[in-house]
Scaffold this motif. Structure first.
Motif, PDB file in Angstrom:
ATOM      1  N   SER A 113     -20.283 -81.613   2.979  1.00 44.64           N
ATOM      2  CA  SER A 113     -19.059 -82.312   3.373  1.00 44.64           C
ATOM      3  C   SER A 113     -19.349 -83.243   4.552  1.00 44.64           C
ATOM      4  N   ILE A 114     -18.391 -84.097   4.850  1.00 41.50           N
ATOM      5  CA  ILE A 114     -18.515 -84.972   6.018  1.00 41.50           C
ATOM      6  C   ILE A 114     -18.741 -84.126   7.267  1.00 41.50           C
ATOM      7  N   TYR A 115     -17.948 -83.072   7.401  1.00 42.54           N
ATOM      8  CA  TYR A 115     -18.057 -82.161   8.551  1.00 42.54           C
ATOM      9  C   TYR A 115     -19.466 -81.581   8.656  1.00 42.54           C
ATOM     10  N   ASP A 116     -19.957 -81.037   7.550  1.00 45.99           N
ATOM     11  CA  ASP A 116     -21.263 -80.379   7.582  1.00 45.99           C
ATOM     12  C   ASP A 116     -22.399 -81.370   7.796  1.00 45.99           C
ATOM     13  N   ASN A 117     -22.221 -82.615   7.349  1.00 45.64           N
ATOM     14  CA  ASN A 117     -23.217 -83.638   7.636  1.00 45.64           C
ATOM     15  C   ASN A 117     -23.376 -83.829   9.138  1.00 45.64           C
ATOM     16  N   VAL A 118     -22.255 -83.920   9.839  1.00 46.00           N
ATOM     17  CA  VAL A 118     -22.313 -84.138  11.287  1.00 46.00           C
ATOM     18  C   VAL A 118     -22.869 -82.913  11.999  1.00 46.00           C
ATOM     19  N   ALA A 119     -22.502 -81.747  11.514  1.00 43.62           N
ATOM     20  CA  ALA A 119     -22.899 -80.494  12.173  1.00 43.62           C
ATOM     21  C   ALA A 119     -24.301 -80.038  11.809  1.00 43.62           C
ATOM     22  N   ALA A 120     -24.964 -80.716  10.875  1.00 46.24           N
ATOM     23  CA  ALA A 120     -26.225 -80.218  10.324  1.00 46.24           C
ATOM     24  C   ALA A 120     -27.285 -79.976  11.396  1.00 46.24           C
ATOM     25  N   LEU A 177     -28.936 -76.418  12.506  1.00 47.98           N
ATOM     26  CA  LEU A 177     -30.382 -76.236  12.384  1.00 47.98           C
ATOM     27  C   LEU A 177     -30.976 -75.701  13.683  1.00 47.98           C
ATOM     28  N   ASN A 178     -30.370 -76.084  14.805  1.00 50.24           N
ATOM     29  CA  ASN A 178     -30.840 -75.623  16.105  1.00 50.24           C
ATOM     30  C   ASN A 178     -30.213 -74.289  16.522  1.00 50.24           C
ATOM     31  N   GLY A 179     -29.464 -73.669  15.604  1.00 46.61           N
ATOM     32  CA  GLY A 179     -28.944 -72.335  15.868  1.00 46.61           C
ATOM     33  C   GLY A 179     -27.564 -72.276  16.468  1.00 46.61           C
ATOM     34  N   TYR A 180     -26.850 -73.422  16.540  1.00 43.46           N
ATOM     35  CA  TYR A 180     -25.506 -73.444  17.121  1.00 43.46           C
ATOM     36  C   TYR A 180     -24.522 -72.905  16.087  1.00 43.46           C
ATOM     37  N   ARG A 181     -23.763 -71.868  16.417  1.00 44.51           N
ATOM     38  CA  ARG A 181     -22.882 -71.215  15.445  1.00 44.51           C
ATOM     39  C   ARG A 181     -21.434 -71.091  15.911  1.00 44.51           C
ATOM     40  N   ASN A 182     -21.094 -71.582  17.075  1.00 42.21           N
ATOM     41  CA  ASN A 182     -19.724 -71.462  17.592  1.00 42.21           C
ATOM     42  C   ASN A 182     -18.795 -72.385  16.801  1.00 42.21           C
ATOM     43  N   ARG A 183     -17.918 -71.800  15.984  1.00 42.90           N
ATOM     44  CA  ARG A 183     -17.093 -72.598  15.083  1.00 42.90           C
ATOM     45  C   ARG A 183     -16.157 -73.537  15.845  1.00 42.90           C
ATOM     46  N   ARG A 226     -23.894 -88.138  13.045  1.00 39.75           N
ATOM     47  CA  ARG A 226     -24.820 -87.007  12.917  1.00 39.75           C
ATOM     48  C   ARG A 226     -25.898 -87.058  13.989  1.00 39.75           C
ATOM     49  N   ALA A 227     -26.387 -88.271  14.273  1.00 38.22           N
ATOM     50  CA  ALA A 227     -27.396 -88.420  15.322  1.00 38.22           C
ATOM     51  C   ALA A 227     -26.811 -88.129  16.702  1.00 38.22           C
ATOM     52  N   LEU A 228     -25.560 -88.524  16.925  1.00 35.01           N
ATOM     53  CA  LEU A 228     -24.936 -88.334  18.241  1.00 35.01           C
ATOM     54  C   LEU A 228     -24.547 -86.881  18.501  1.00 35.01           C
ATOM     55  N   ALA A 229     -24.332 -86.107  17.439  1.00 36.11           N
ATOM     56  CA  ALA A 229     -23.832 -84.739  17.599  1.00 36.11           C
ATOM     57  C   ALA A 229     -24.774 -83.867  18.420  1.00 36.11           C
ATOM     58  N   VAL A 230     -26.073 -84.119  18.353  1.00 36.82           N
ATOM     59  CA  VAL A 230     -27.030 -83.300  19.105  1.00 36.82           C
ATOM     60  C   VAL A 230     -27.246 -83.830  20.525  1.00 36.82           C
TER      61      VAL A 230
END
Length: 253
Positions: free
Chosen positions: A101-108, A112-118, A162-166
């Motif tokens: 999804s769009i959401y999961d694309n940004v959060a990918a 991957l780095n282990g971030y799980r806080n919803r 997606r690039a900015l999210a990290v």
């Protein structure tokens, strides 16, 4: 905030062929630096060397020094994954993950780095999409639609989000608008102006008018060499090297 980039004695080889030769460049923090030049001159190779993306290509090797803020990109104790976390990259062709999804694309990247806080992810995804000027267009379908369902211009802004999210310090953009229509290109350029307030931006472009519009500094590459690097206005009005003038005035390229 963005950080400065210092490049010294950078050489790159793909197999036995040398494609970059003794590049010297200082990239100012929180500015946009454009890299221009004809096809095959080493522009994309150069930006790939800044975050070690060249290492994904078999037989590619680099020597020299790249300092990004306080990190020595090619230092013996520096991991490529840490470099790429601080130096994000957006490619010429939008590459959203089609099954996400769009959401999961940004959060990918975060996942991957282990971030799980919803709740934290929700905040970061919305913020990243807002920064990429996409939130208003997708907020009602962010978890329902695939990233691949968006238009080309929207997909590219999704890849920027997606690039900015990290939370990188540097954003590399390899011809981010070359495959887009004029309206989408204008949105990307407006976005670049906003991004430099928080990030250092390096953009590769074949479009000299685009470089003149968005960049504070411009470097002209030719046959693997950096011919000239200066403020964009000077490069496009009174270049110091005749080869730069010949390229800008359309005598070749």
């Amino acid at each position: 905030m963005g950080v400065g980039i210092e490049v010294r004695d950078l050489n790159a080889w793909f197999g036995k062929a040398q494609v970059l030769q003794d590049i010297q460049m200082n990239v100012e923090p929180n500015h946009v630096t454009a890299v221009i030049g004809p096809s095959g001159c080493g522009k994309s190779t150069f930006v790939r060397c800044l975050n070690r993306m060249h290492e994904t290509i078999a037989g590619a090797r680099v020597q020299g020094k790249v300092q990004v803020g306080d990190i020595d990109v090619y230092g013996s104790g520096t991991a490529a994954v840490d470099v790429r976390r601080r130096i994000g990259m957006v490619f010429q062709k939008p590459n959203p993950f089609p099954t996400m999804s769009i959401y999961d694309n940004v959060a990918a990247g975060l996942k991957l780095n282990g971030y799980r806080n919803r709740k934290g992810l929700d905040v970061i995804v919305e913020r990243s999409l807002r920064m990429a000027a996409l939130w208003g267009e997708v907020k009602d379908v962010v978890k329902k639609k695939s990233g691949a369902s968006l238009s080309g211009g929207q997909q590219q802004r999704l890849c920027i989000a997606r690039a900015l999210a990290v939370e990188p310090e540097v954003l590399l953009m390899d011809e981010p608008a070359s495959a887009l229509d004029p309206i989408s290109t204008g949105k990307i350029e407006e976005l670049i102006f906003q991004l430099k307030e928080q990030y250092t931006v390096v953009i590769v472009t074949h479009n000299m008018q685009q470089a003149a519009r968005v960049a504070d500094y411009t470097g002209f590459f030719l046959m693997g060499k950096l011919i000239e690097f200066d403020k964009t206005q000077k490069i496009f009005t009174t270049p110091s090297d005749k080869r730069t003038e010949d390229y800008i005035t359309g005598r070749f390229g």
